[in-house]
Design a protein around this motif. Structure first.
Motif, PDB file in Angstrom:
ATOM      1  N   ALA A 114       6.791  -9.006  -2.592  1.00  0.00           N
ATOM      2  CA  ALA A 114       5.596  -8.501  -3.322  1.00  0.00           C
ATOM      3  C   ALA A 114       4.827  -9.870  -2.114  1.00  0.00           C
ATOM      4  CB  ALA A 114       5.279  -9.008  -4.142  1.00  0.00           C
ATOM      5  N   GLU A 115       5.854 -10.883  -1.790  1.00  0.00           N
ATOM      6  CA  GLU A 115       4.855 -12.060  -1.270  1.00  0.00           C
ATOM      7  C   GLU A 115       4.976 -11.561   0.501  1.00  0.00           C
ATOM      8  OE1 GLU A 115       7.399 -15.049  -1.724  1.00  0.00           O
ATOM      9  OE2 GLU A 115       6.481 -15.885  -3.625  1.00  0.00           O
ATOM     10  N   GLN A 116       5.831 -11.058   0.564  1.00  0.00           N
ATOM     11  CA  GLN A 116       6.113 -10.402   2.225  1.00  0.00           C
ATOM     12  C   GLN A 116       4.913  -9.827   2.343  1.00  0.00           C
ATOM     13  OE1 GLN A 116       9.899  -9.869   3.221  1.00  0.00           O
ATOM     14  NE2 GLN A 116      10.915 -11.794   3.130  1.00  0.00           N
ATOM     15  N   LEU A 117       4.631  -8.174   1.170  1.00  0.00           N
ATOM     16  CA  LEU A 117       3.313  -7.448   1.786  1.00  0.00           C
ATOM     17  C   LEU A 117       1.934  -7.403   1.390  1.00  0.00           C
ATOM     18  CD1 LEU A 117       5.082  -4.844  -0.787  1.00  0.00           C
ATOM     19  CD2 LEU A 117       4.681  -4.575   1.946  1.00  0.00           C
ATOM     20  N   ARG A 118       1.551  -9.062   0.896  1.00  0.00           N
ATOM     21  CA  ARG A 118       0.845  -9.704   0.958  1.00  0.00           C
ATOM     22  C   ARG A 118       0.415 -10.685   1.944  1.00  0.00           C
ATOM     23  NH1 ARG A 118       2.473 -13.253  -3.180  1.00  0.00           N
ATOM     24  NH2 ARG A 118       2.346 -11.799  -4.286  1.00  0.00           N
ATOM     25  N   ARG A 119       1.278 -10.981   2.681  1.00  0.00           N
ATOM     26  CA  ARG A 119       0.866 -11.385   4.575  1.00  0.00           C
ATOM     27  C   ARG A 119       0.545 -10.832   5.021  1.00  0.00           C
ATOM     28  NH1 ARG A 119       5.866 -15.691   6.219  1.00  0.00           N
ATOM     29  NH2 ARG A 119       4.178 -15.356   7.543  1.00  0.00           N
ATOM     30  N   LEU A 120       1.336  -9.366   5.066  1.00  0.00           N
ATOM     31  CA  LEU A 120       1.288  -7.934   5.287  1.00  0.00           C
ATOM     32  C   LEU A 120      -0.929  -7.861   5.046  1.00  0.00           C
ATOM     33  CD1 LEU A 120       1.832  -5.840   7.576  1.00  0.00           C
ATOM     34  CD2 LEU A 120       3.070  -4.330   5.430  1.00  0.00           C
ATOM     35  N   GLY A 121      -0.191  -7.616   3.783  1.00  0.00           N
ATOM     36  CA  GLY A 121      -2.507  -7.340   3.422  1.00  0.00           C
ATOM     37  C   GLY A 121      -3.312  -7.920   3.846  1.00  0.00           C
ATOM     38  N   THR A 155       1.989  -8.520  -6.329  1.00  0.00           N
ATOM     39  CA  THR A 155       1.620  -8.791  -4.416  1.00  0.00           C
ATOM     40  C   THR A 155       0.092  -8.572  -4.562  1.00  0.00           C
ATOM     41  OG1 THR A 155       2.921  -6.752  -2.994  1.00  0.00           O
ATOM     42  CG2 THR A 155       0.590  -7.405  -2.111  1.00  0.00           C
ATOM     43  N   ASP A 156      -0.280  -7.698  -5.483  1.00  0.00           N
ATOM     44  CA  ASP A 156      -2.056  -8.481  -5.882  1.00  0.00           C
ATOM     45  C   ASP A 156      -2.916  -8.728  -4.352  1.00  0.00           C
ATOM     46  OD1 ASP A 156      -4.126  -9.028  -8.026  1.00  0.00           O
ATOM     47  OD2 ASP A 156      -4.006 -10.749  -8.361  1.00  0.00           O
ATOM     48  N   HIS A 157      -3.529  -7.678  -4.100  1.00  0.00           N
ATOM     49  CA  HIS A 157      -3.846  -7.954  -3.174  1.00  0.00           C
ATOM     50  C   HIS A 157      -5.050  -6.586  -2.556  1.00  0.00           C
ATOM     51  CE1 HIS A 157      -5.167  -8.705   1.482  1.00  0.00           C
ATOM     52  NE2 HIS A 157      -4.858 -10.089   1.368  1.00  0.00           N
ATOM     53  N   GLU A 158      -6.243  -6.796  -2.608  1.00  0.00           N
ATOM     54  CA  GLU A 158      -7.051  -5.369  -2.497  1.00  0.00           C
ATOM     55  C   GLU A 158      -6.569  -5.051  -1.327  1.00  0.00           C
ATOM     56  OE1 GLU A 158     -10.266  -7.330  -0.175  1.00  0.00           O
ATOM     57  OE2 GLU A 158     -10.809  -6.847  -2.293  1.00  0.00           O
ATOM     58  N   ALA A 159      -6.043  -5.146  -0.332  1.00  0.00           N
ATOM     59  CA  ALA A 159      -5.369  -4.383   1.054  1.00  0.00           C
ATOM     60  C   ALA A 159      -3.827  -3.589   0.485  1.00  0.00           C
ATOM     61  CB  ALA A 159      -6.036  -4.433   2.384  1.00  0.00           C
ATOM     62  N   VAL A 160      -3.771  -3.765  -0.355  1.00  0.00           N
ATOM     63  CA  VAL A 160      -2.194  -3.672  -0.573  1.00  0.00           C
ATOM     64  C   VAL A 160      -2.011  -2.146  -2.133  1.00  0.00           C
ATOM     65  CG1 VAL A 160      -0.006  -3.601  -0.918  1.00  0.00           C
ATOM     66  CG2 VAL A 160      -1.233  -5.448   0.485  1.00  0.00           C
ATOM     67  N   GLY A 161      -1.714  -1.005  -1.620  1.00  0.00           N
ATOM     68  CA  GLY A 161      -1.373   0.071  -2.414  1.00  0.00           C
ATOM     69  C   GLY A 161      -0.383   0.743  -2.076  1.00  0.00           C
ATOM     70  N   VAL A 162      -0.074   2.029  -2.951  1.00  0.00           N
ATOM     71  CA  VAL A 162       0.688   2.726  -3.199  1.00  0.00           C
ATOM     72  C   VAL A 162       0.691   3.999  -2.210  1.00  0.00           C
ATOM     73  CG1 VAL A 162       2.117   1.799  -5.395  1.00  0.00           C
ATOM     74  CG2 VAL A 162       1.275   3.348  -5.286  1.00  0.00           C
ATOM     75  N   CYS A 163       1.794   4.997  -1.928  1.00  0.00           N
ATOM     76  CA  CYS A 163       1.564   5.906  -1.155  1.00  0.00           C
ATOM     77  C   CYS A 163       3.093   6.962  -2.342  1.00  0.00           C
ATOM     78  CB  CYS A 163       2.052   5.929   0.122  1.00  0.00           C
ATOM     79  SG  CYS A 163       1.997   7.783   0.579  1.00  0.00           S
ATOM     80  N   LEU A 164       2.410   7.732  -2.472  1.00  0.00           N
ATOM     81  CA  LEU A 164       3.218   9.018  -3.208  1.00  0.00           C
ATOM     82  C   LEU A 164       3.529   9.491  -3.178  1.00  0.00           C
ATOM     83  CD1 LEU A 164       1.426   8.328  -6.595  1.00  0.00           C
ATOM     84  CD2 LEU A 164       3.171   7.041  -6.041  1.00  0.00           C
ATOM     85  N   ASP A 165       4.928   9.737  -2.764  1.00  0.00           N
ATOM     86  CA  ASP A 165       5.153  11.698  -2.036  1.00  0.00           C
ATOM     87  C   ASP A 165       5.952  12.105  -3.085  1.00  0.00           C
ATOM     88  OD1 ASP A 165       7.250  12.311  -0.363  1.00  0.00           O
ATOM     89  OD2 ASP A 165       6.774  11.342   1.426  1.00  0.00           O
TER      90      ASP A 165
END
Length: 608
Positions: A114-121, A155-165
């Motif tokens: 989550a911390e790493q995805l937050r930085r990506l966000g 992550t709690d970041h507005e630029a990060v969500g999920v993709c459902l496949d």
């Protein structure tokens, strides 16, 4: 919902794929990164072409092996991401697919991911972009969509969500019901694929055997209904890795793909109680039975002699066309010599009785099925029609229980219908290429509302023949879709249901019609398998009849020799027999092959 497809689903160049998707009617596409890398068009040119075609570039994908890594690896991953975001800006794409880490993950921690995805966000936001995190079914640590959502939630970041496949969720056997626990605004993208039931490693299953919705074993309607109830309002996008689709005609595959998506959205709308984001199309009207089959040739004389030998009645010549009608019971065979220059006999059309032909016509239009033209003159019955993937024309007629169709009156100077041992059309076998099979299955499901049982296989002299019998629940319509080995031409055939197949065989032989010849070894095998008595075996052998038995009854049947690319089968179902004598198929294929080699049943006189 808006419709989308990943460019990886299609053959050809990126430019070819964009044109095909626009022609098919898609709202947009996912750009598969390798398609851009090998393209000679710049991202700006791709963006301009998509704009001209009216296509939205919904997502750029895939970005692999990001989360769950060491700090040193993370810095390099952010460098890679920065370059991808720059490319996306040039393309005009604002969403990137981030797959769960497969190769480089060393830290199995939701908090670290989550911390790493937050930085990506943060990095994505600086480029005006977002990222959709997807749990790959073979991810090293994250292989469940519920865990990917937990990580995104942390992550709690507005630029990060999920993709459902759907593939990654259903291939693992995960229950998609928990999708409804994810806020719709955090589902950034939805990718859809069906699949056949295979036992193999999930990566190979995914990379080579995905199918378009409706062609596999999964309930994708239920999957999309969960997505809709969650409040998702974005595109529904197809991501189908399939070796066949990436070799077939680009435009045809794109049209096939969109048809599957329109059908799926309609199915999901009915299951979900029609949330406003899902569109419905006219209802499926399941055929009530066969109206007729049509055989076309420059000269239909051979077929006419065969029908007469079997005891069918000549009902007349059409009053305005070189078309003749033969019937027995409820079986009607139309012989058409119109515009058939240099053609040998072939199955050209099928007519179905339906409760309301206009409803089926409107459904076919909504599914973008190509209409079939039928020239009529004043006073002749108008029947809507369309063309199947194999090229056979299907026409629809409002069912009138107990009465002959109104169009029969257009045939003149024939004989009235008389008594016959032939009752009707039992089923129709249609042969087509491997490349067209999945499209044909989808056509039968989506347009005609037929059911799709499992595929069966039978060994022939030149390889396996795959067969899938599409049918109505009551068996009133059965269409067997057959795939022959490459380079082998097996005939289509029309199966006629009989009250007394022995009597029909006897009459046919007396009238000079020779059936497909069955070897003596087959009858020896019947004795061993079923314990048939000598008298029964003698009757079967005398008339070259094939036999099968199930717990529900028996099947007695025989085949005529091939004429052009067509033969007839005469069947008698005893008691409640409801199968197709699959064990007899190798016997038939070998017998037809011997006849072809001898020149007595060839399509064109040549070799395979």
């Amino acid at each position: 919902m808006r419709t989308s497809i990943a460019t990886v689903c299609l053959s050809g160049s990126l430019e070819d794929k964009l044109y095909a998707c626009a022609d098919a009617g898609f709202d947009g596409v996912e750009i598969f990164e390798p398609d851009l890398v090998v393209s000679d068009r710049s991202p700006e040119e791709v963006r301009a072409l998509a704009d001209r075609l009216g296509l939205t570039l919904f997502m750029y994908q895939p970005f692999r092996d990001f989360e769950g890594v060491s700090e040193g690896q993370l810095e390099d991953n952010l460098r890679r991401a920065r370059e991808r975001f720059t490319t996306m800006q040039r393309l005009g794409v604002d969403l990137m697919l981030v797959c769960s880490n497969v190769a480089t993950a060393t830290v199995d921690s939701d908090r670290v991911s989550a911390e790493q995805l937050r930085r990506l966000g943060d990095l994505a936001a600086r480029h005006g972009a977002r990222v959709a995190f997807e749990a790959l079914a073979w991810g090293r640590y994250v292989d469940d969509y519920r865990r990917s959502w937990r990580i995104v939630e942390q992550t709690d970041h507005e630029a990060v969500g999920v993709c459902l496949d759907s593939f990654h969720i259903l291939a693992r056997g995960h229950d998609p019901a928990d999708i409804e626990k994810i806020p719709g605004e955090k589902i950034f993208f939805v990718q859809l694929a069906d699949a056949p039931p295979l036992t193999m490693d999930v990566l190979s299953w995914s990379r080579h055997h995905r199918l378009f919705p409706g062609e596999g074993a999964w309930d994708l309607g239920r999957f999309v209904a969960h997505v809709a109830r969650a409040g998702y309002a974005g595109p529904l996008s197809l991501e189908v890795f399939n070796d066949v689709f990436r070799q077939t005609d680009t435009r045809r595959t794109a049209a096939h793909a969109l048809r599957s998506l329109v059908w799926l959205e309609d199915r999901a709308a009915r299951l979900a109680g029609s949330p406003g984001t899902l569109r419905r199309i006219p209802d499926a009207e399941v055929p009530t039975g066969y109206d007729y089959v049509e055989v076309k040739a420059e000269d239909t004389g051979e077929v006419e002699r065969m029908l007469e030998a079997l005891g069918m009645t000549f009902r007349g010549q059409h009053r305005t066309k070189p078309v003749r009608l033969w019937s027995a019971g409820d079986a009607r065979i139309v012989l058409n010599e119109q515009h058939a220059r240099d053609e040998r006999p072939r199955l050209a059309g099928i007519g179905f009785g339906v409760p309301d032909a206009t409803v089926v016509r409107d459904r076919a239009r909504a599914l973008a099925v190509r209409p079939a033209a039928r020239r009529t003159q004043s006073g002749e019955l108008e029947m809507p029609g369309f063309v199947t993937p194999s090229g056979i024309e299907v026409f629809l007629n409002d069912h009138d229980d107990g009465n002959e169709p109104a169009w029969v009156a257009e045939f003149e100077h024939g004989h009235p219908a008389g008594p016959s041992q032939i009752r009707g059309i039992d089923h129709v076998n249609v042969s087509h290429s491997r490349e067209a099979h999945d499209e044909a299955v989808l056509f039968c499901i989506s347009v005609l509302g037929l059911q799709s049982p499992p595929v069966t296989e039978a060994a022939g002299p030149h390889g396996l023949v795959r067969s899938q019998v599409m049918r109505t629940p009551d068996g009133g319509v059965r269409l067997s879709l057959n795939v022959s080995p490459a380079g082998v031409s097996h005939p289509d055939h029309v199966a006629l249901e009989c009250d007394d197949v022995v009597a029909v065989a006897r009459r046919a032989r007396a009238n000079g019609l020779s059936p497909v010849l069955v070897p003596d070894n087959y009858y020896d095998d019947l004795r061993a398998r079923f314990g048939l008595d000598d008298a029964t075996l003698a009757t079967l052998r005398e008339h070259q009849l094939l036999f099968d038995r199930s717990a529900d009854g028996e099947l007695w049947h025989f085949y005529t020799q091939r004429v052009g690319s067509l033969c007839l089968e005469l069947v008698q179902r005893v008691r409640d027999y409801d199968a197709y004598a699959t064990d007899n198929t190798p016997v038939l294929l070998a017998a037809q092959d011997r006849a072809d080699r001898a020149g007595t049943g060839r399509e064109d006189g040549g070799a395979h």
